[in-house]
Scaffold this motif. Sequence first.
Motif, short mmCIF file in Angstrom:
data_model
loop_
_atom_site.label_atom_id
_atom_site.label_comp_id
_atom_site.label_asym_id
_atom_site.label_seq_id
_atom_site.Cartn_x
_atom_site.Cartn_y
_atom_site.Cartn_z
N GLY A 164 0.82 -1.21 0.00
CA GLY A 164 0.00 0.00 0.00
C GLY A 164 0.85 1.26 0.00
O GLY A 164 0.51 2.25 -0.66
N CYS A 194 -5.97 3.16 2.49
CA CYS A 194 -6.99 4.03 1.92
C CYS A 194 -6.40 4.93 0.83
O CYS A 194 -7.00 5.12 -0.22
N LEU A 238 -5.90 2.92 -2.18
CA LEU A 238 -7.19 2.72 -2.84
C LEU A 238 -7.56 3.94 -3.68
O LEU A 238 -8.12 3.80 -4.77
N TRP A 273 -5.77 3.62 -6.93
CA TRP A 273 -6.39 2.61 -7.79
C TRP A 273 -7.70 3.11 -8.41
O TRP A 273 -8.03 2.78 -9.53
N LEU A 274 -8.45 3.91 -7.65
CA LEU A 274 -9.74 4.40 -8.12
C LEU A 274 -9.63 5.69 -8.91
O LEU A 274 -10.63 6.21 -9.41
N LEU A 285 -14.67 5.04 -0.20
CA LEU A 285 -13.58 5.15 0.77
C LEU A 285 -14.07 4.87 2.19
O LEU A 285 -13.40 4.17 2.97
N PHE A 299 -14.78 1.16 2.78
CA PHE A 299 -13.52 0.46 3.03
C PHE A 299 -13.01 0.75 4.44
O PHE A 299 -12.59 -0.17 5.16
N TRP A 348 -12.40 -1.99 7.18
CA TRP A 348 -11.01 -2.29 7.49
C TRP A 348 -10.70 -1.95 8.95
O TRP A 348 -9.94 -2.66 9.61
#
Length: 835
Positions: free
Chosen positions: A452, A684, A687, A690-691, A774, A777, A781
């Motif tokens: 990450g 996060c 992420l 990635w998004l 977000l 997640f 998480w």
Amino acid sequence: MVEQKYNSGMPVIQDPRDFDKSSGGLLERVVFNNRILVVVACVLATLVLGFFATRLQVNASFEKMIPSSSPYIKNYLAYKNQLPGLGNSIRVVVENKTGDIYDPEYLQALQKVNDTLYLIPGVDRSWMKSLWMPIVRWKEVTEEGIDGGAVMPADYDGSPATIDALRRNIARAGIVGSLVGNDGKSSMIVAPLLDMNPQTGAALDYGDFSHQLEDKIRALQSDKIGIHIVGFSKLVGDLIDGLYAVMLFFGVSVVIAGVFVYLYTRCLRSTLLLLGVAVAGVVWLLGLMQLLGYELDPYSILVPFLIFAIGISHGTQKMNGILQDIGRGTHKYVAARYTFRRLFLTGLTALLTNIVGFAVLVIIDIPVIRDLALTTSIGVAVLIFTKLLLIPVALSYLGVSKKAARIAIEKDRAGAENRGFLGHLWHGLDHFTERRWATLVITLSLLVTAAGTWVMLGLKVGDLDPGAPELRAESRYNRDNAFISANYGLSSDQFVVIVKTAEDSCRLYQSLQAMDLLAFKLRQTAGVQTTSSLAETTRFITSAMAEGSGKWLTISRDQAITNSSVDAAMVSSPGITNQQCSVTPLIAYLADHKADTLTRVLAVAERFAKEHNTPADAEHPEEFLLAAGNAGIEAATNIEVEKGIVTMYLAVYGATALLCLLTFRSWRAAIVALIPLLMTTIICKALMVWLGIGLKVATLPVIAVGVGVGVDYALYLLSVQLAVQERGGSLLVAYRRSLDFTGRVVALVGLTMAAGVVTWVWSPIKFQADMGILLTFMFLWNMLGALVLIPSLSHFLLNPKTTDGAHEAGLLAGAVPVPHEPSRAKENSKALSAH
């Protein structure tokens, strides 16, 4: 009557008359011995603040979206009045769907749009530009010198002759691609906006302004005429309109939370009470915001849901404790006091951690973020009264159904063999207190965190898409923006460098030459379409005065010639410099306002300014000041976000660590609580990469939310775990008791909140959909991190070698432990630290 005692030290009391009302702390006695006053005060507060909440305005401010203390923004604000149209403006494109702009019927429609927009309060009429405004002028070189005038012929009457004159004037003005579409089928109206409504003297209401654009301007479109509108005010107006959908999703989240809580408790009245008090907390916040002069803007819509989510988390913990006590036979009044006694300090610490965690966002020098930080902190402070005080008091009156209490205690006593797959999975969490499983979990966590970290290095600060990333690509605003980008050579993304000289010195050769050099460097930068400046206009006019000779397309060293050219430029192009010839904008038109584009342009301008700025006491002082224009302001905002994010992390985690140390009195326990939060933040951000979500004003608060909500889970789990360990229990027993008491609610809240926000994915507002992804997640998480990482980390950090074996069986089967006494807490902390 005292029926029995269980090993938490709290007796099961079925008759409240047998309860010693003078027991407990001072606050407990004050609250529960005056329960009716507490309830009445809270109800009155809800009614009064609810009234004020209905008067809360929804609006946004351009000034609040920018970092006012940034040196770049200070430059913009200092010279704002001398840079008309280079900040907050609205652009309206009128399209002829059946022909071109040289159509009398189209020009009549354009005039009507122009005049209607001119009369809308908030438009800076002095600097409004369109084919119908006299400020838009043409110029050309003739054998008699330079000629010029307004683009729209003074004698225009719709006749073919005046139409031909307009066609010639547009060509001579060089406005194709800026005010006239490249295909000649549309034209643009550019209207700078004022900060205030001149009719009311109040700040410009963007929601109302946007509605006027829809009702008065877009209403003029027809089968032949198309209207396209872009600009900050229109974007905010569309976001405000989208708040109605946001409110719908908030209602869905409330319903989902209610369903989950009911399925867990099987008690309708306590579920409705919990939801009602959670909503009351939101009402208190909105009412206080109105009283304190705040407005609800599209970027702070997260706050009400956040307060509701934190309220549900704490409220469910209280209700769970009361359920278990009543299930063991304790009277509802006594059960409420027991729960208050056990969890008040833990809950208060968690809320104080939330308050501090959100309050530190004020270090981000963007007013809208500061307002969000303060309002969120106020909302969390409200929960001290609604959740920590009102819920236990209200449940002491209402209690829970006998069926719900019986189910709760049966769940607590049932063995894993009677629970099926989920039961085995739940009890399998005990394995994470063992070395083998703890080592595996920590190893995997390190690998995931490392991956990450590597991915999050690609996180960009700013927008990653053209148009307005806050809205869907298919939204009307982004369709309008796409139309303008496709049909106009000069985009609406303007990066402006302010060239400041001594009075009347902008006409000097060296100043114009430096401007021209910067313009050249900017044009060589990827993402810059073209530039516009006094230097370029001066070169054109100098050539024009020499009968258009290409040899004279330069800045003359002969000051007399240059003076004449600058004078002509100031007449033909209003706004190209101020009247004192001391503040001159150099405009770079950008292909987009993506983060990478702004970074490149900013770097070129900064480097040039550093090399060419001269001190104020120089013979010819000259400064290249950044930055104005919407792209320049966004670049400055990105810098502030990037600079403040590191400071924010240090402050958030520093404050959280300090409060954890004060709560647990153990640095080891603080580390156990913080590591899952750090992991969540890192993953996060990965992420977001990635998004394709950039880090900006709209997404920045989500990071703080993850810390604020996640620390609640850790505090509740660790408070029970440490209390059991303090009384002689092993880590396995302590963790099992924390799971049975607070762990179930941690899992419930995580799933409930995730199910509530995942519906945001279907929101018409894209940045709310991004926040939904977000937050889903982060809720999940944080829950998993608390349930899995806390026992694994505890194995290495909070696992004393010796335990009191005589209490093992009783602790594992007994009731929930009371919080440890301060002296015992200190001893336990020393033991854990010694380990």
